[in-house]
Design an enzyme around this catalytic site. Structure first.
Site, PDB file in Angstrom:
ATOM      1  N   ASP A   1      38.238  29.341   9.881  1.00 21.01           N
ATOM      2  CA  ASP A   1      38.565  28.838   8.550  1.00 21.01           C
ATOM      3  C   ASP A   1      38.328  29.896   7.476  1.00 21.01           C
ATOM      4  OD1 ASP A   1      35.756  28.540   9.120  1.00 21.01           O
ATOM      5  OD2 ASP A   1      35.573  27.426   7.257  1.00 21.01           O
TER       6      ASP A   1
ATOM      7  N   ASP B   1      36.050  31.449   2.551  1.00 24.44           N
ATOM      8  CA  ASP B   1      35.666  30.543   3.622  1.00 24.44           C
ATOM      9  C   ASP B   1      35.665  29.115   3.080  1.00 24.44           C
ATOM     10  OD1 ASP B   1      34.402  30.430   6.452  1.00 24.44           O
ATOM     11  OD2 ASP B   1      33.067  29.189   5.249  1.00 24.44           O
ATOM     12  N   ILE B   2      36.164  28.175   3.859  1.00 27.15           N
ATOM     13  CA  ILE B   2      36.196  26.775   3.448  1.00 27.15           C
ATOM     14  C   ILE B   2      34.802  26.175   3.606  1.00 27.15           C
ATOM     15  CG2 ILE B   2      37.163  24.495   3.934  1.00 27.15           C
ATOM     16  CD1 ILE B   2      39.717  25.927   4.856  1.00 27.15           C
TER      17      ILE B   2
END
Length: 199
Positions: free
Chosen positions: A74, A30-31
């Site tokens: 994301d 995950d960003i």
């Protein structure tokens, strides 16, 4: 869209496919701080950035022999050990995760700041299948999926947090740092580790 073996089976039998896979390792990435990042970028620039990052991840997954499952906003999900079983599933995902972290050095936000990932990994038995009648998606269900998601969401930026099950599978070929106990929905308290690299 679907793994080749699964697509071939669906062509022969359009009914739902669901199989138990006893030995797999799941990765969620995950960003970090994606919401404020998306507020600064326009829609086109945001999608272009995500596409560049996820395309790099796709290339790495293919190189290591992992199966990309899906992207969710994301977040990026991949697995090794299915649809075709392989004994080294934990090592495949560990090496993929390390390369994903390294690849992020090539990406910056609109102000030139590094973009970081949180990565979570867990191993165990899952059910994998294709359900529904349209927009087919090959997906996974089971405790290791939930645990990998919790490893990611409770992790730290720039770190790979793994479950104790995955650490045992990786063994002395890798270096770890003990993170401690993390509450995992449906499982209670779980021992966790940071994957630091190969030994």
């Amino acid at each position: 869209i679907l793994p080749r073996a699964v697509a071939a089976r669906l062509k022969r039998d359009p009914n739902a496919i669901a199989e138990v896979h006893a030995d797999v390792t799941i990765l969620f990435a995950d960003i970090v701080d994606f919401t404020p990042l998306s507020a600064h970028l326009g829609p086109t620039a945001l999608v272009e950035l995500l596409n560049r990052i996820f395309t790099r991840f796709d290339d790495l997954a293919t190189r290591h022999g992992a199966e990309k499952i899906k992207t969710i906003g994301d977040a990026y999900m991949a697995v090794a050990g299915l649809p075709e079983p392989r004994a080294d599933h934990a090592r495949v995902v560990a090496d993929l995760a390390l390369d994903m972290l390294a690849a992020m050095a090539d990406f910056r936000d609109d102000q030139g700041r590094p973009i970081q990932l949180r990565i979570g990994i867990s191993s165990g038995t899952v059910v994998a299948g294709v359900i529904g009648k349209s927009k087919f998606v090959y997906d996974l269900w089971g405790d290791p999926v939930n645990t990998a998601g919790r490893m990611e969401s409770h992790g730290l930026p720039g770190h790979i947090q793994i479950s104790d099950e995955t650490r045992r599978l990786l063994g002395p070929a890798y270096r770890f740092e003990r993170r401690g106990a993390v509450a995992v929905k449906g499982k209670g308290i779980a021992e966790t580790w940071f994957l630091l690299g190969r030994a």
